[in-house]
Enzyme design. Structure first.
Site, PDB file in Angstrom:
ATOM      1  N   ASP A  35       0.807  -1.217   0.000  1.00 41.09           N
ATOM      2  CA  ASP A  35       0.000   0.000   0.000  1.00 41.09           C
ATOM      3  C   ASP A  35       0.843   1.272   0.000  1.00 41.09           C
ATOM      4  OD1 ASP A  35      -2.060  -1.690   0.074  1.00 41.09           O
ATOM      5  OD2 ASP A  35      -2.827  -1.116   2.061  1.00 41.09           O
ATOM      6  N   GLU A  37       3.707   1.833  -1.186  1.00 37.08           N
ATOM      7  CA  GLU A  37       4.324   2.069  -2.494  1.00 37.08           C
ATOM      8  C   GLU A  37       3.277   2.660  -3.447  1.00 37.08           C
ATOM      9  OE1 GLU A  37       7.442   2.115  -5.168  1.00 37.08           O
ATOM     10  OE2 GLU A  37       7.315   2.020  -2.984  1.00 37.08           O
ATOM     11  N   ASP A  39       0.616   4.332  -2.587  1.00 32.85           N
ATOM     12  CA  ASP A  39       0.353   5.711  -2.154  1.00 32.85           C
ATOM     13  C   ASP A  39       1.426   6.668  -2.665  1.00 32.85           C
ATOM     14  OD1 ASP A  39      -1.869   4.840  -0.880  1.00 32.85           O
ATOM     15  OD2 ASP A  39      -0.969   4.796   1.131  1.00 32.85           O
ATOM     16  N   SER A  84     -35.199  -5.057 -19.311  1.00 29.12           N
ATOM     17  CA  SER A  84     -35.233  -5.853 -18.085  1.00 29.12           C
ATOM     18  C   SER A  84     -35.420  -7.310 -18.468  1.00 29.12           C
ATOM     19  CB  SER A  84     -36.324  -5.365 -17.155  1.00 29.12           C
ATOM     20  OG  SER A  84     -37.553  -5.488 -17.805  1.00 29.12           O
ATOM     21  N   GLU A 116     -25.196 -17.098 -14.893  1.00 24.21           N
ATOM     22  CA  GLU A 116     -24.420 -16.258 -13.982  1.00 24.21           C
ATOM     23  C   GLU A 116     -25.318 -15.784 -12.839  1.00 24.21           C
ATOM     24  OE1 GLU A 116     -23.943 -12.277 -16.420  1.00 24.21           O
ATOM     25  OE2 GLU A 116     -24.004 -14.001 -17.748  1.00 24.21           O
ATOM     26  N   LYS A 118     -27.477 -13.384 -10.440  1.00 22.26           N
ATOM     27  CA  LYS A 118     -28.216 -12.142 -10.637  1.00 22.26           C
ATOM     28  C   LYS A 118     -27.859 -11.219  -9.479  1.00 22.26           C
ATOM     29  CE  LYS A 118     -32.706 -10.271 -11.893  1.00 22.26           C
ATOM     30  NZ  LYS A 118     -32.607  -9.061 -11.094  1.00 22.26           N
ATOM     31  N   ARG A 139     -29.898   3.077 -15.071  1.00 18.95           N
ATOM     32  CA  ARG A 139     -30.789   2.539 -16.086  1.00 18.95           C
ATOM     33  C   ARG A 139     -31.917   3.516 -16.430  1.00 18.95           C
ATOM     34  NH1 ARG A 139     -35.423  -0.587 -15.742  1.00 18.95           N
ATOM     35  NH2 ARG A 139     -35.750  -1.950 -17.519  1.00 18.95           N
ATOM     36  N   GLU A 176     -23.542  -4.156 -12.998  1.00 22.05           N
ATOM     37  CA  GLU A 176     -24.245  -3.854 -11.763  1.00 22.05           C
ATOM     38  C   GLU A 176     -23.277  -3.230 -10.754  1.00 22.05           C
ATOM     39  OE1 GLU A 176     -27.404  -4.943 -12.160  1.00 22.05           O
ATOM     40  OE2 GLU A 176     -28.290  -5.169 -10.166  1.00 22.05           O
ATOM     41  N   TYR A 228     -21.820  -7.566 -16.915  1.00 17.23           N
ATOM     42  CA  TYR A 228     -22.510  -8.769 -17.375  1.00 17.23           C
ATOM     43  C   TYR A 228     -22.944  -8.686 -18.836  1.00 17.23           C
ATOM     44  CZ  TYR A 228     -26.579  -6.031 -15.771  1.00 17.23           C
ATOM     45  OH  TYR A 228     -27.496  -5.046 -15.550  1.00 17.23           O
ATOM     46  N   LYS A 317     -35.466 -16.429 -10.084  1.00 15.33           N
ATOM     47  CA  LYS A 317     -35.280 -15.723  -8.815  1.00 15.33           C
ATOM     48  C   LYS A 317     -35.471 -16.622  -7.604  1.00 15.33           C
ATOM     49  CE  LYS A 317     -36.666 -11.472  -8.759  1.00 15.33           C
ATOM     50  NZ  LYS A 317     -36.418 -10.039  -8.803  1.00 15.33           N
ATOM     51  N   CYS A 420     -38.231 -12.180  34.808  1.00 18.00           N
ATOM     52  CA  CYS A 420     -38.157 -13.214  33.782  1.00 18.00           C
ATOM     53  C   CYS A 420     -39.521 -13.893  33.628  1.00 18.00           C
ATOM     54  CB  CYS A 420     -37.096 -14.247  34.157  1.00 18.00           C
ATOM     55  SG  CYS A 420     -37.101 -15.683  33.074  1.00 18.00           S
ATOM     56  N   CYS A 423     -39.441 -17.652  34.916  1.00 17.97           N
ATOM     57  CA  CYS A 423     -39.253 -18.091  36.297  1.00 17.97           C
ATOM     58  C   CYS A 423     -39.470 -16.988  37.316  1.00 17.97           C
ATOM     59  CB  CYS A 423     -37.854 -18.688  36.463  1.00 17.97           C
ATOM     60  SG  CYS A 423     -36.553 -17.457  36.379  1.00 17.97           S
ATOM     61  N   CYS A 438     -31.737 -13.192  32.502  1.00 21.65           N
ATOM     62  CA  CYS A 438     -32.493 -13.641  33.657  1.00 21.65           C
ATOM     63  C   CYS A 438     -31.492 -14.069  34.713  1.00 21.65           C
ATOM     64  CB  CYS A 438     -33.365 -14.815  33.241  1.00 21.65           C
ATOM     65  SG  CYS A 438     -33.906 -15.790  34.637  1.00 21.65           S
TER      66      CYS A 438
HETATM   67  S1  IVH Z   1     -28.587  -9.245 -18.139  1.00 19.21           S
HETATM   68  C1  IVH Z   1     -31.497  -7.513 -21.512  1.00 19.21           C
HETATM   69  N1  IVH Z   1     -27.250 -10.270 -16.176  1.00 19.21           N
HETATM   70  O1  IVH Z   1     -31.327  -7.655 -13.519  1.00 19.21           O
HETATM   71  C2  IVH Z   1     -31.319  -7.475 -20.037  1.00 19.21           C
HETATM   72  N2  IVH Z   1     -28.878  -8.625 -15.675  1.00 19.21           N
HETATM   73  O2  IVH Z   1     -34.268  -7.581 -14.605  1.00 19.21           O
HETATM   74  C3  IVH Z   1     -29.905  -7.739 -19.682  1.00 19.21           C
HETATM   75  N3  IVH Z   1     -29.008  -8.083 -13.305  1.00 19.21           N
HETATM   76  O3  IVH Z   1     -31.722  -4.449 -14.664  1.00 19.21           O
HETATM   77  C4  IVH Z   1     -29.721  -7.966 -18.255  1.00 19.21           C
HETATM   78  N4  IVH Z   1     -27.439  -9.450 -12.638  1.00 19.21           N
HETATM   79  O4  IVH Z   1     -29.641  -4.850 -13.311  1.00 19.21           O
HETATM   80  C5  IVH Z   1     -28.200  -9.407 -16.524  1.00 19.21           C
HETATM   81  N5  IVH Z   1     -25.937 -11.255 -14.548  1.00 19.21           N
HETATM   82  C6  IVH Z   1     -26.900 -10.394 -14.897  1.00 19.21           C
HETATM   83  C7  IVH Z   1     -27.557  -9.585 -13.965  1.00 19.21           C
HETATM   84  C8  IVH Z   1     -28.556  -8.711 -14.390  1.00 19.21           C
HETATM   85  C9  IVH Z   1     -28.308  -8.540 -12.249  1.00 19.21           C
HETATM   86  C10 IVH Z   1     -30.100  -7.085 -13.203  1.00 19.21           C
HETATM   87  C11 IVH Z   1     -29.928  -5.925 -14.139  1.00 19.21           C
HETATM   88  C12 IVH Z   1     -31.238  -5.735 -14.798  1.00 19.21           C
HETATM   89  C13 IVH Z   1     -32.134  -6.679 -14.104  1.00 19.21           C
HETATM   90  C14 IVH Z   1     -33.035  -7.318 -15.120  1.00 19.21           C
END
Ligand code: IVH
Length: 685
Positions: A35, A37, A39, A84, A116, A118, A139, A176, A228, A317, A420, A423, A438
């Site tokens: 660190d 270095e 800095d 979305s 991947e 979410k 967004r 994200e 992503y 989800k 308590c 008791c 207690c």
């Molecule tokens: S792909 C065309 N990959 O989820 C849409 N979204 O409901 C491309 N999110 O607003 C989104 N992890 O903020 C994608 N690995 C991931 C994600 C991801 C989180 C969020 C993203 C988006 C929402 C979609």
């Protein structure tokens, strides 16, 4: 006045060098320099830019500290809209998604999916022109977001200039912004210490931190980024799959999820969902599900979009971990150690995959801090197997009612629970302690089982065979209320218990009987007085010589014992002041528990006073606990690791690293025989 070429070169070198270390530290998690270095390089660049302001560039790492506050966030149109994802919650919905994909593609073989986590943060778009980060936005409504460029510059894992080569002239990187769980805990700890507002969860903390008009505030918040996908520029990347896109983003310096994978077909999808679900609690950041994307980009194009979501991807989800409900009442639970935990009784609510009717409020201070009251609307959280908790009150929903109604006062433990509830003993809370307890000790049924186990433990009354299953049975059957009841058990009663053969019953009765002959120190320790461990119990036994004197001692008299301070003295006095505890003790003595007189407390019987020992390996005859007890009885201390302060290392068979360490430090190494000699003769003999 132009800046000399040598200085320009030095500044350019410093910028790239600092960003290289940044990338290693924040993205790869593999620091390349100390660190100090780092800095030093940073300060050198700052000084050059200060002396020659024209050297300053938008991608200079010095820009990461934040800039002058804005009046508002300007709107910024995205090159490619930010869409979305549709959600799936059930396996059947995932199967239907996969079916739709295969139908549209006209394929019957398993499709490759890029999968991947979410991330549970905020979606961000970063624009790079000629490899330099120029703009970034939230967004927003998907078409236009709020520009938060100065704030995004402060995130150390967002590259200010792309690494490597091959990037398009204009590139939008999608990802994200979030806060790691550990960073969130530290941030809230800091907020609490400063008396500032606490954040409800990492997502809120990330959102609140990113949407600051003063980017210097953002700079002080520990935000992270994961990429992503790509927006504008994606079409000219020449990548064939989503997996390749992510690999490129990683090569250009972006953090991408380590947990990303390619799987085949719906079985692969559901397998990944389960795998990540199991690892969820261990991940360093919050996720709210996983995302499945058709891996081939040409297929993604074929599939296209329906309204605002892609047909080629879906979010699977996890059940929501937070839900809103109302507080029906606030009760307390008495834990095994007497800790009193306030618990909110709730209008049943489905959260984290189960119906929750109770949620912990942790302790009195937490109830006050969150100001949870009966009839309040609250956010309840249940994550994984963790006990559900009340996160916060939705203050806007508090009933507008006569505030003098006692029910709607701030909750107070002592007012609602002066004693308590289990008791009737006093509830006490130490000056510096968050937890109220207690004071019923052995008498309180909630504490009884734990107290019985402690009483029977090897270093206490040493009743072999009295384990937790048996204690549960004995207490639940109403056979044992206090340790004194143990001495009334007979073989016939015990044999009537489930899974208790007559032989085991005989053995237990014999073990209980054997424990009648003990030492005063063991007896005091066995009582389970708070703050009185084995060593203190021994000191008390030695100092007072008999039980009556100890029970009669006031705080001053107690503090005359070495190592007994006001806190320990107070808990001893409180224990003996409780009539129930005195009754249990009387019962035990009547049951025939006895000990021989304690030897007087003087140096002659403390041959090892002031000496520190470390035990290692297997001794030929003594068990480790016994050797420890003998050393301590002789006034010595037993430590867990060898240091220069160690006086003796007692080594047995298969002694390991502690022995090596002793030799290295020149600490005296002895065997069991030599230890026994020391115990009988003393160190100066
Ligand atoms: S792909 C065309 N990959 O989820 C849409 N979204 O409901 C491309 N999110 O607003 C989104 N992890 O903020 C994608 N690995 C991931 C994600 C991801 C989180 C969020 C993203 C988006 C929402 C979609």
């Amino acid at each position: 006045m132009s800046v000399p070429a040598a200085i320009q070169e030095r500044a350019a070198w410093l910028r790239s060098e600092i960003e290289r270390h940044n990338h290693a530290y924040y993205v790869l998690d593999a620091p390349t320099i100390p660190d100090v270095e780092y800095d030093r390089l940073f300060r050198e660049l700052q000084a050059l830019e200060h002396d020659h302001p024209t050297l300053m560039t938008v991608d200079s790492p010095t820009q990461r500290v934040g800039a002058a506050p804005l009046k508002a966030f300007p709107p910024l149109a995205h090159g490619v809209p930010m869409l979305s994802l549709n959600n799936a919650f059930e396996p059947a919905e995932v199967e239907a998604f996969d079916q739709r994909v295969r139908d549209a593609l006209g394929t019957i073989v398993a499709v490759d999916y890029a999968v991947e986590p979410k991330f549970d943060g905020l979606a961000i778009s970063l624009t790079y022109e000629q490899g330099v980060f120029v703009r970034g936005a939230t967004r927003g409504d998907g078409a236009t977001g709020e520009e938060v460029t100065p704030n995004l510059r402060t995130l150390h894992d967002i590259p200010l200039r792309l690494r490597g080569s091959g990037w398009p002239a204009r590139l939008e990187v999608r990802g994200e912004v979030l806060m790691f769980k550990a960073d969130f805990d530290r941030l809230n700890e800091k907020q609490r210490a400063r008396g500032e507002k606490l954040f409800a969860n990492p997502r809120n903390a990330a959102a609140g931190s990113l949407r600051q008009l003063d980017s210097r505030i953002t700079a002080a918040r520990p935000l992270s980024f994961f990429a992503y996908g790509v927006g504008a520029g994606g079409e000219v990347l020449g990548a064939a799959t989503h997996g390749e896109v992510l690999d490129r983003l990683a090569a250009w310096g972006f953090p991408v999820a380590m947990e990303r994978k390619i799987v085949q077909g719906v079985r692969g999808l559901l397998g990944y969902f389960d795998e990540i679900g199991q690892r969820r609690a261990q991940l360093p950041y919050d996720i709210d599900g996983v995302v499945y994307k058709v891996n081939r980009l040409d297929w993604q194009n074929t599939l296209g979009f329906v309204s605002r979501a892609p047909r080629f991807a879906i979010a699977h989800k996890f059940p929501a971990e937070e839900a809103m409900t109302t507080v029906l009442g606030i009760d307390v639970q008495v834990g095994r150690t007497g800790a009193i935990t306030p618990v909110a009784r709730l209008q049943p609510v489905f959260v984290g995959g189960v119906t929750v009717t109770n949620a912990t409020l942790h302790n009195e201070d937490e109830v006050r801090r969150k100001d949870v009251r009966v009839d309040d609307t609250v956010i309840v959280r249940r994550a994984g197997d963790v006990i559900p908790e009340v996160v916060s009150v939705v203050i806007e929903k508090r009933p507008m009612r006569d505030l003098v109604t006692p029910l709607h006062d701030p909750w107070s433990l002592l007012r609602h629970y002066p004693v308590c509830p289990e008791c009737g003993s006093a509830i006490v809370r130490g000056a510096d302690e968050a937890v109220a307890r207690c004071s019923g000790g052995l008498f309180c049924p909630a504490q009884r089982k734990q107290a019985l186990l402690h009483f029977a433990a090897r270093r206490a009354m040493d009743i072999e065979g009295l384990g937790d299953k048996l204690v549960d049975q004995l207490v639940d059957a109403g056979l044992v209320h206090t340790p004194a009841d143990l001495y009334r058990l007979d073989v016939a009663t015990l044999s009537s218990l489930e899974r208790m053969a007559e032989k085991s019953a005989n053995n237990l009765v014999a073990a209980i009987d054997k424990s009648r002959q003990t030492t005063l120190a063991r007896f005091i320790f066995a009582l389970g007085i708070r703050n009185v461990g084995e060593a203190t119990a021994r000191d008390l036994a030695r100092h007072f010589g008999d039980l009556d004197a100890l029970m009669a001692a006031d705080s001053d008299a107690l503090q005359a014992v070495p190592d007994v301070g006001p806190v320990v003295a107070a808990s001893i006095a409180a224990f003996f002041a409780e009539a129930h505890n005195r009754e249990v003790i009387r019962g035990l003595l009547e049951a025939g528990i006895s000990w021989s007189a304690e030897p007087p407390a003087n140096e002659n019987v403390q041959p090892l006073a002031g000496k520190t020992f470390v035990l290692t390996g297997t001794l030929p005859t003594l068990k480790r606990d016994d050797a420890k007890a003998m050393i301590e009885a002789a006034g010595g201390k037993v430590a867990g690791s060898v240091s220069k302060k160690t006086d003796y290392v007692v080594a047995g068979e298969e002694a390991g690293s502690k022995l090596e360490k002793a030799v290295e430090l020149g600490v005296t190494v002895i065997d069991e025989a030599a230890l026994i000699e020391l115990l009988t003769q003393g160190v100066n003999a």
